[in-house]
Scaffold this active site. Structure first.
Site, PDB file in Angstrom:
ATOM      1  CG  HIS A 207     -17.092 -20.460  -2.091  1.00  0.00           C
ATOM      2  ND1 HIS A 207     -18.294 -20.878  -2.623  1.00  0.00           N
ATOM      3  CD2 HIS A 207     -16.317 -20.118  -3.140  1.00  0.00           C
ATOM      4  CE1 HIS A 207     -18.235 -20.799  -3.941  1.00  0.00           C
ATOM      5  NE2 HIS A 207     -17.050 -20.342  -4.297  1.00  0.00           N
ATOM      6  CB  CYS A 245     -17.889 -16.736  -5.394  1.00  0.00           C
ATOM      7  SG  CYS A 245     -18.073 -17.767  -6.861  1.00  0.00           S
ATOM      8  CG  HIS A 272     -13.873 -17.703  -6.374  1.00  0.00           C
ATOM      9  ND1 HIS A 272     -14.532 -18.820  -5.902  1.00  0.00           N
ATOM     10  CD2 HIS A 272     -12.613 -17.772  -5.891  1.00  0.00           C
ATOM     11  CE1 HIS A 272     -13.703 -19.533  -5.164  1.00  0.00           C
ATOM     12  NE2 HIS A 272     -12.538 -18.920  -5.129  1.00  0.00           N
ATOM     13  CG  ASP A 317     -14.958 -19.532 -10.002  1.00  0.00           C
ATOM     14  OD1 ASP A 317     -14.236 -20.526  -9.860  1.00  0.00           O
ATOM     15  OD2 ASP A 317     -15.943 -19.316  -9.291  1.00  0.00           O
ATOM     16  CG  HIS A 318     -16.440 -22.910 -12.365  1.00  0.00           C
ATOM     17  ND1 HIS A 318     -17.704 -23.220 -11.948  1.00  0.00           N
ATOM     18  CD2 HIS A 318     -15.626 -23.153 -11.321  1.00  0.00           C
ATOM     19  CE1 HIS A 318     -17.662 -23.625 -10.707  1.00  0.00           C
ATOM     20  NE2 HIS A 318     -16.406 -23.591 -10.294  1.00  0.00           N
ATOM     21  CE1 TYR A 331     -11.535 -24.236 -10.530  1.00  0.00           C
ATOM     22  CE2 TYR A 331     -13.204 -25.957 -10.486  1.00  0.00           C
ATOM     23  CZ  TYR A 331     -12.691 -24.762 -10.006  1.00  0.00           C
ATOM     24  OH  TYR A 331     -13.341 -24.090  -9.003  1.00  0.00           O
TER      25      TYR A 331
HETATM   26  C1  DNO Z   1     -16.294 -24.784  -7.144  1.00  0.00           C
HETATM   27  C2  DNO Z   1     -15.672 -24.001  -6.068  1.00  0.00           C
HETATM   28  C3  DNO Z   1     -16.125 -24.485  -4.701  1.00  0.00           C
HETATM   29  C4  DNO Z   1     -15.302 -23.818  -3.612  1.00  0.00           C
HETATM   30  C5  DNO Z   1     -15.689 -24.245  -2.222  1.00  0.00           C
HETATM   31  C6  DNO Z   1     -14.923 -23.490  -1.192  1.00  0.00           C
HETATM   32  O1  DNO Z   1     -15.732 -24.929  -8.189  1.00  0.00           O
HETATM   33  O2  DNO Z   1     -15.845 -22.651  -6.216  1.00  0.00           O
HETATM   34  O3  DNO Z   1     -15.952 -25.864  -4.655  1.00  0.00           O
HETATM   35  O4  DNO Z   1     -13.965 -24.157  -3.799  1.00  0.00           O
HETATM   36  O5  DNO Z   1     -17.037 -24.058  -1.995  1.00  0.00           O
HETATM   37  O6  DNO Z   1     -14.867 -24.232  -0.011  1.00  0.00           O
END
Ligand code: DNO
Length: 364
Positions: A207, A245, A272, A317-318, A331
């Site tokens: 990531h 991401c 992501h 993602d978020h 989340y």
């Molecule tokens: C945040 C996530 C990160 C991700 C880590 C992967 O919300 O995208 O915490 O899970 O960096 O190890």
């Protein structure tokens, strides 16, 4: 691609597997053993019961986010081999349980960093946000305390109180670690785990660092095209890949996201996808997924993923906190469900357009 949602486990998540199952087109979850600390071995029994729970709901585990890396490995301390051995055992157990994707990060001390967890937008929704000015005005302990006060009672991934209680020692451990050291320590780790990844066909998906620059003077390396290419070439194995991401690489407006995706063809194991709205290059907030709500062209991002033949799991993602939901910031259920549906819609249109034009791609 397979549309998925991140799920932290029934003891930690406000969102249920049944709710996830009802989001159109979502067939898998990305999950973890959220109560384990970096360095611990995950037993087969623990993994097996998580898998059974997920499968009982009609979903399946599409990958793990994250198996976190112990700081001894990142700093290259003398005792790192013992923690790498533990990591290898965990990978072996995951492989034996038929799980083939692991997302991890190599960020020192903190995982992702945001300065606000509930910035209010004009429509009344609240979102995660970042300003460099706020980081520059804070010390890490104060930052942790302010984050901890805004989490709606949940533990944010990467900000485990057990680790943050030792934040001064953690900073001390990284005091002499340079970017070059981090690259070398990552290489050492990857070279040691590749054999077990090959044996069990496990894709490792690093990531990016978020934001994609150094915070609190800590070195950060997974931030741009040049560095990620170096990382991939230094351990040239198809199992050594990335989590693309958009919200993390996208924090640096110099990163051309569709171009990076195209360069990473064959090594994007997980995606992501989310949007950011910039007020200045160092002041941004996490918007809705829709292109017009933020600063990124989500169609171009999805199109690039389509064109490289991306066939791994993807997740919205978020999300924003909307409709009075109370959940872990970023989340909740509602806005991520909207995000999944929007991304599925983009994908369908891109795919049908390609079929229509005779440029349909099926595989990586
Ligand atoms: C945040 C996530 C990160 C991700 C880590 C992967 O919300 O995208 O915490 O899970 O960096 O190890």
């Amino acid at each position: 691609m397979e549309m998925t949602l991140r799920w932290f486990g029934s003891a930690f998540d406000t969102v249920t597997l049944q709710q996830i199952r009802q989001i159109p087109g979502v067939t898998g979850v990305i999950t973890t053993l959220y109560n384990t600390l970096p360095g611990e071995v995950w037993t087969r029994e623990q993994i097996h019961s998580l898998k059974e729970e997920v499968e009982a709901s009609g979903l399946h585990i599409s990958g793990i986010e994250s198996v976190n890396i112990h700081d001894a490995i990142k700093t290259g301390s003398k005792n790192r081999d013992q923690y790498i051995d533990n990591y290898i055992t965990t990978l072996k157990h995951l492989g034996e349980e038929d799980i083939h994707l692991v997302c991890y990060n190599f960020m020192p001390v903190f995982d992702w960093t945001r300065t606000e967890l509930a910035r209010k937008r004009p429509d009344g929704s609240t979102v995660l946000a970042y300003t460099q000015e706020a980081v520059d005005a804070l010390c890490p302990e104060t930052m942790f305390a302010s984050i901890a006060g805004e989490t709606n009672g949940s533990t944010m991934p990467g900000w485990e109180p057990e680790r943050m209680a030792h934040i001064k020692e953690l900073f001390e451990q990284y005091r002499n670690v340079t970017e070059e050291d981090l690259f070398q320590n990552l290489k050492y780790f990857l070279e040691r785990i590749m054999p077990v990844c090959e044996q069990y066909n496990i894709n490792m998906a690093i990531h990016p660092d978020d934001p994609a620059w150094s915070v609190f003077d800590l070195p950060r390396i997974i931030i741009n095209k040049a560095n990620i290419l170096r990382m991939i070439q230094m351990v040239d194995n198809p199992h050594n890949g990335v989590t693309f991401c958009s919200g993390s690489y996208g924090t640096n407006l110099e990163n051309d996201l569709p171009d990076m995706i195209r360069f990473l063809k064959g090594r994007v194991h997980f995606a992501h996808v989310r949007n950011l709205k910039f007020h200045s290059p160092t002041n941004f907030e996490e918007s809705a997924h829709l292109s017009s709500d933020g600063s990124f062209d989500m169609y171009e991002i999805m199109k690039a993923l389509y064109e490289i033949g991306f066939d791994g799991p993807i997740r919205p993602d978020h999300g924003r906190m909307i409709w009075d939901e109370e959940a872990m910031p970023g989340y909740g259920l509602y806005d991520r469900a909207l995000g999944a549906t929007y991304l599925n819609g983009l994908w369908e249109a891109i795919e049908k357009g390609a079929i229509h034009n005779g440029t349909h791609r099926t595989r990586n």
